[in-house]
Motif scaffolding. Sequence first.
Motif, PDB file in Angstrom:
ATOM      1  N   ALA A 211      27.642  -8.175  28.058  1.00  0.00           N
ATOM      2  CA  ALA A 211      28.163  -8.277  26.431  1.00  0.00           C
ATOM      3  C   ALA A 211      29.015  -9.057  26.056  1.00  0.00           C
ATOM      4  O   ALA A 211      29.231  -9.311  24.999  1.00  0.00           O
ATOM      5  N   VAL A 212      29.779  -9.474  27.002  1.00  0.00           N
ATOM      6  CA  VAL A 212      30.959 -10.169  26.666  1.00  0.00           C
ATOM      7  C   VAL A 212      30.738 -11.626  27.542  1.00  0.00           C
ATOM      8  O   VAL A 212      30.166 -11.554  28.671  1.00  0.00           O
ATOM      9  N   PRO A 213      31.482 -12.601  27.396  1.00  0.00           N
ATOM     10  CA  PRO A 213      31.426 -13.870  28.054  1.00  0.00           C
ATOM     11  C   PRO A 213      31.965 -13.690  29.351  1.00  0.00           C
ATOM     12  O   PRO A 213      32.724 -12.864  29.602  1.00  0.00           O
ATOM     13  N   GLU A 214      31.343 -14.570  30.384  1.00  0.00           N
ATOM     14  CA  GLU A 214      31.841 -14.424  31.769  1.00  0.00           C
ATOM     15  C   GLU A 214      33.395 -14.477  31.834  1.00  0.00           C
ATOM     16  O   GLU A 214      34.233 -15.374  31.165  1.00  0.00           O
ATOM     17  N   GLY A 215      34.102 -13.441  32.682  1.00  0.00           N
ATOM     18  CA  GLY A 215      35.732 -13.663  32.697  1.00  0.00           C
ATOM     19  C   GLY A 215      36.345 -13.041  31.567  1.00  0.00           C
ATOM     20  O   GLY A 215      37.503 -12.685  31.869  1.00  0.00           O
ATOM     21  N   ASP A 216      35.582 -12.439  30.656  1.00  0.00           N
ATOM     22  CA  ASP A 216      36.246 -11.465  29.492  1.00  0.00           C
ATOM     23  C   ASP A 216      36.061 -10.080  30.072  1.00  0.00           C
ATOM     24  O   ASP A 216      35.285  -9.656  30.457  1.00  0.00           O
ATOM     25  N   PRO A 217      37.168  -9.417  29.426  1.00  0.00           N
ATOM     26  CA  PRO A 217      37.193  -7.936  29.717  1.00  0.00           C
ATOM     27  C   PRO A 217      36.470  -7.028  28.823  1.00  0.00           C
ATOM     28  O   PRO A 217      36.243  -7.600  27.641  1.00  0.00           O
ATOM     29  N   VAL A 218      36.018  -5.819  29.040  1.00  0.00           N
ATOM     30  CA  VAL A 218      35.246  -5.007  28.110  1.00  0.00           C
ATOM     31  C   VAL A 218      35.480  -3.496  28.449  1.00  0.00           C
ATOM     32  O   VAL A 218      35.758  -3.328  29.556  1.00  0.00           O
ATOM     33  N   LEU A 219      35.338  -2.813  27.476  1.00  0.00           N
ATOM     34  CA  LEU A 219      35.339  -1.314  27.468  1.00  0.00           C
ATOM     35  C   LEU A 219      33.814  -0.654  27.410  1.00  0.00           C
ATOM     36  O   LEU A 219      33.212  -1.265  26.612  1.00  0.00           O
ATOM     37  N   LEU A 220      33.713   0.130  28.473  1.00  0.00           N
ATOM     38  CA  LEU A 220      32.240   0.661  28.256  1.00  0.00           C
ATOM     39  C   LEU A 220      32.040   2.042  28.972  1.00  0.00           C
ATOM     40  O   LEU A 220      33.185   2.503  29.404  1.00  0.00           O
ATOM     41  N   VAL A 221      31.116   2.464  28.783  1.00  0.00           N
ATOM     42  CA  VAL A 221      30.799   3.948  29.422  1.00  0.00           C
ATOM     43  C   VAL A 221      30.145   3.735  30.691  1.00  0.00           C
ATOM     44  O   VAL A 221      29.009   3.124  30.478  1.00  0.00           O
ATOM     45  N   ASP A 222      30.646   4.117  31.767  1.00  0.00           N
ATOM     46  CA  ASP A 222      30.012   3.736  33.120  1.00  0.00           C
ATOM     47  C   ASP A 222      28.984   4.690  33.464  1.00  0.00           C
ATOM     48  O   ASP A 222      28.656   5.683  32.595  1.00  0.00           O
ATOM     49  N   SER A 223      28.371   4.267  34.376  1.00  0.00           N
ATOM     50  CA  SER A 223      27.199   4.950  35.183  1.00  0.00           C
ATOM     51  C   SER A 223      27.417   6.433  35.380  1.00  0.00           C
ATOM     52  O   SER A 223      26.511   7.088  35.620  1.00  0.00           O
TER      53      SER A 223
ATOM     54  N   GLY B  40      33.766 -10.372  37.026  1.00  0.00           N
ATOM     55  CA  GLY B  40      35.165 -10.275  37.693  1.00  0.00           C
ATOM     56  C   GLY B  40      35.583  -8.820  37.767  1.00  0.00           C
ATOM     57  O   GLY B  40      34.988  -8.017  37.841  1.00  0.00           O
ATOM     58  N   SER B  41      36.976  -8.623  38.183  1.00  0.00           N
ATOM     59  CA  SER B  41      37.456  -7.494  38.743  1.00  0.00           C
ATOM     60  C   SER B  41      38.468  -7.253  37.349  1.00  0.00           C
ATOM     61  O   SER B  41      39.763  -7.743  37.506  1.00  0.00           O
ATOM     62  N   ALA B  42      38.204  -6.120  36.878  1.00  0.00           N
ATOM     63  CA  ALA B  42      39.170  -5.385  35.937  1.00  0.00           C
ATOM     64  C   ALA B  42      40.685  -4.912  36.639  1.00  0.00           C
ATOM     65  O   ALA B  42      41.713  -5.331  36.189  1.00  0.00           O
ATOM     66  N   ALA B  43      40.251  -4.450  37.841  1.00  0.00           N
ATOM     67  CA  ALA B  43      41.202  -3.837  38.519  1.00  0.00           C
ATOM     68  C   ALA B  43      42.427  -4.949  38.977  1.00  0.00           C
ATOM     69  O   ALA B  43      43.703  -4.790  38.757  1.00  0.00           O
ATOM     70  N   ALA B  44      41.944  -6.165  39.272  1.00  0.00           N
ATOM     71  CA  ALA B  44      42.764  -7.130  39.622  1.00  0.00           C
ATOM     72  C   ALA B  44      43.498  -7.880  38.418  1.00  0.00           C
ATOM     73  O   ALA B  44      44.576  -8.136  38.422  1.00  0.00           O
ATOM     74  N   GLU B  45      42.609  -8.090  37.656  1.00  0.00           N
ATOM     75  CA  GLU B  45      43.005  -8.731  36.406  1.00  0.00           C
ATOM     76  C   GLU B  45      44.302  -7.870  35.549  1.00  0.00           C
ATOM     77  O   GLU B  45      45.047  -8.240  34.976  1.00  0.00           O
ATOM     78  N   LEU B  46      43.916  -6.631  35.554  1.00  0.00           N
ATOM     79  CA  LEU B  46      45.022  -5.640  34.478  1.00  0.00           C
ATOM     80  C   LEU B  46      45.968  -5.029  35.684  1.00  0.00           C
ATOM     81  O   LEU B  46      46.864  -4.313  35.111  1.00  0.00           O
ATOM     82  N   GLY B  47      45.939  -5.345  36.869  1.00  0.00           N
ATOM     83  CA  GLY B  47      46.774  -4.616  37.822  1.00  0.00           C
ATOM     84  C   GLY B  47      46.931  -3.346  37.903  1.00  0.00           C
ATOM     85  O   GLY B  47      47.847  -2.483  38.073  1.00  0.00           O
ATOM     86  N   LEU B  48      45.417  -2.545  37.722  1.00  0.00           N
ATOM     87  CA  LEU B  48      45.414  -1.104  37.542  1.00  0.00           C
ATOM     88  C   LEU B  48      44.925  -0.639  38.753  1.00  0.00           C
ATOM     89  O   LEU B  48      44.186  -0.989  39.749  1.00  0.00           O
ATOM     90  N   ARG B  49      45.566   0.829  39.380  1.00  0.00           N
ATOM     91  CA  ARG B  49      45.264   1.324  40.555  1.00  0.00           C
ATOM     92  C   ARG B  49      45.005   3.180  39.981  1.00  0.00           C
ATOM     93  O   ARG B  49      45.532   3.446  39.098  1.00  0.00           O
ATOM     94  N   PRO B  50      44.311   3.857  40.916  1.00  0.00           N
ATOM     95  CA  PRO B  50      44.170   5.223  40.597  1.00  0.00           C
ATOM     96  C   PRO B  50      45.355   5.808  40.482  1.00  0.00           C
ATOM     97  O   PRO B  50      46.444   5.713  40.961  1.00  0.00           O
ATOM     98  N   GLY B  51      45.500   6.784  39.384  1.00  0.00           N
ATOM     99  CA  GLY B  51      46.702   7.396  39.232  1.00  0.00           C
ATOM    100  C   GLY B  51      47.426   6.686  37.789  1.00  0.00           C
ATOM    101  O   GLY B  51      48.169   7.301  37.307  1.00  0.00           O
ATOM    102  N   ASP B  52      47.457   5.431  37.622  1.00  0.00           N
ATOM    103  CA  ASP B  52      47.936   4.822  36.588  1.00  0.00           C
ATOM    104  C   ASP B  52      47.536   5.144  35.314  1.00  0.00           C
ATOM    105  O   ASP B  52      46.301   5.644  35.066  1.00  0.00           O
TER     106      ASP B  52
END
Lengths: 264, 264, 264
Positions: free
Chosen positions: B223-235, B246-258
């Motif tokens: 729903a967003v252009p390639e490379g853009d972040p998005v918020l969604l309800v996952d499976s 792309g990888s939101a974890a890499a882009e936003l630097g997020l890990r479990p527990g954050d």
Amino acid sequence: MTAAWVAFLTDYGRADGYVAACHGVIARIAPSARVIDVTHEVPAQDVRHGAVVLADTLPYLPPSVVLAVVDPEVGTRRRAVAVAAGEHVLVGPDNGLLSWAADAAGGAVRAVELEYRLDTGATTFDGRDVFAPAAAHLAAGTELRALGRELDVATLVRLPDPWLRVGPEMVEAEVHVVDRFGNVALAAGAADLTAAALDQHPRLRVTAGERSSYLPLAASFAAVPEGDPVLLVDSAGRLALAVNRGSAAAELGLRPGDRVTIST
Amino acid sequence: MTAAWVAFLTDYGRADGYVAACHGVIARIAPSARVIDVTHEVPAQDVRHGAVVLADTLPYLPPSVVLAVVDPEVGTRRRAVAVAAGEHVLVGPDNGLLSWAADAAGGAVRAVELEYRLDTGATTFDGRDVFAPAAAHLAAGTELRALGRELDVATLVRLPDPWLRVGPEMVEAEVHVVDRFGNVALAAGAADLTAAALDQHPRLRVTAGERSSYLPLAASFAAVPEGDPVLLVDSAGRLALAVNRGSAAAELGLRPGDRVTIST
Amino acid sequence: MTAAWVAFLTDYGRADGYVAACHGVIARIAPSARVIDVTHEVPAQDVRHGAVVLADTLPYLPPSVVLAVVDPEVGTRRRAVAVAAGEHVLVGPDNGLLSWAADAAGGAVRAVELEYRLDTGATTFDGRDVFAPAAAHLAAGTELRALGRELDVATLVRLPDPWLRVGPEMVEAEVHVVDRFGNVALAAGAADLTAAALDQHPRLRVTAGERSSYLPLAASFAAVPEGDPVLLVDSAGRLALAVNRGSAAAELGLRPGDRVTIST
């Protein structure tokens, strides 16, 4: 009736539970179906790579329902399809992923657009919610036409043909796929080498970008000393660059899509 | 009787023969049992990660004996248990690994402490020596109570609930799990978004540490252009941060527990 | 007759379709055979590593046709063999890969040189074209002698024994295998420790290269604080160096073939 086979390929990886959720959906709908995992390590969203692996593996599979999901456009209007081709039925997104496999099976004969969706509320996991249920129902004996509206097979999305040019004593081709050993398979086969009158030369010139070298044309990796490069016809019938006990991809810096010229 | 299913999850990886030794033990004791490998790529000794994957996958499995082993305390006095929950029986170490799966199946109803051990002389591989034999015997029709002394299910070890706070136009939650695509699932679901009256906003503010940005709330990655972040309800029904192709974890630097805050 | 088991080990990885092509060949020839994947993550062309994993896993498998392919000399004159040993038949290249598994099964009793080849035109994928068909025919009930000319089992290629010396209060052994957790298994077992009169010491001196340290001899990883090293007898009965919740291989810089001395 013997158990139906489901051949299953994705880019899901095996670190998460995505593949297993699909296995579970299949087991619930078609408990006697047996699944052959083709691979789940297709690079993320690399439709072309998935299409190559699927087409190369298909000729060795028993008659199967082929469930293939590399689906970067999940949640959009891209079609979900099931395609009869030869002794197989291919199920997946209509993004070209199935096209080379359909060719390998003798061509798409009939196709439907999948209409059923597992009611999970999700929009991002059609492998579990759309494709696995369809594959399972086919494996359980449901007729193709019962899964959705019939499509014109001419409208199915195809991947562009890989780049290949064959001339006198020259074959130019793009790198089609690189395997885990670093073997570099070109989009050219033994027949192209023969057509270019190159197949009788013991050594051939291989040019990629600025680099050029003469490689022996041999029947096996071990025909050359350890660490040496070799040109051979690989197990899928393609011209391939390899290094005995090494990685040609690493050594030559080649990736899918790069162009290579074989000459004298 | 149809063949029993064994769903199998570990952190053993597939590089060694550990998983296959367990498959072999199952095949010897319960030759008609069929195994669905959930995953064996749980990060080494990461009980919490294993618990998430198991709970997320369970609803899609057929009624199964679930064999789950992420067991950093193997060889100590931690209990080995089998837990009846819904249509499944869960077998593994009593370290919390099974707790969210039991919840997902409707809650633990009965449990026993496993008493049988394969006589291999080993003390470091209870997957092969304790848990696989128990799972196989259950799959072969042995009753739960025959496997050991009954336990009070209230004494089963539980993992702490992940951090989550829902207020007016605000959801704060920890990162629950990151998948192989780099999608970042929060310990919050669609219902939490609704409860916070955030579900009707086309864009939401996402704050993690010092960083804050507005993301569209959409139904799919594409729903967003390639490379853009998005918020969604996952499976799995969770709020997730993703990047199209792309990888939101890499882009936003997020890990479990954050911790992540969703607001307007 | 119950379904025959095929235990399958290679260095093919799961990223390409090689493993699945072999699964397909087996399914076509022996549809009722059931496959246990031992591992396909043997490091590329590492015959010795494959031999260790196969021998360690074999005792836990049901009576099986064992299909093992780590085959750097494919396409040369190395023999393709099937070897009866104990309740198993081992199929693979005659390069030593099968030798320790044959020992583990009680020793090679009879062997044949495989003569049949699937007519694919390929010379580089004997897993698919020679070994999988042979394994499948065995699983389907074909007699060993029908697969080729009988060999003298004394001529089968063996791997060299790993280095091991046991003296008074001293065991010297090479690193036999490192697993995915970084546990370092030596080519020495509990009996060697006893023979050296070292088994009653609570702490033992471990020397590797320049480094020397005293490690507790314990029954489990968790017997020492997190991050601490420990000496234990592993699940295959070998002396092993481990780190509780860590990697001994990384911490001690040890690799297969390195020599380690255990003393007081």
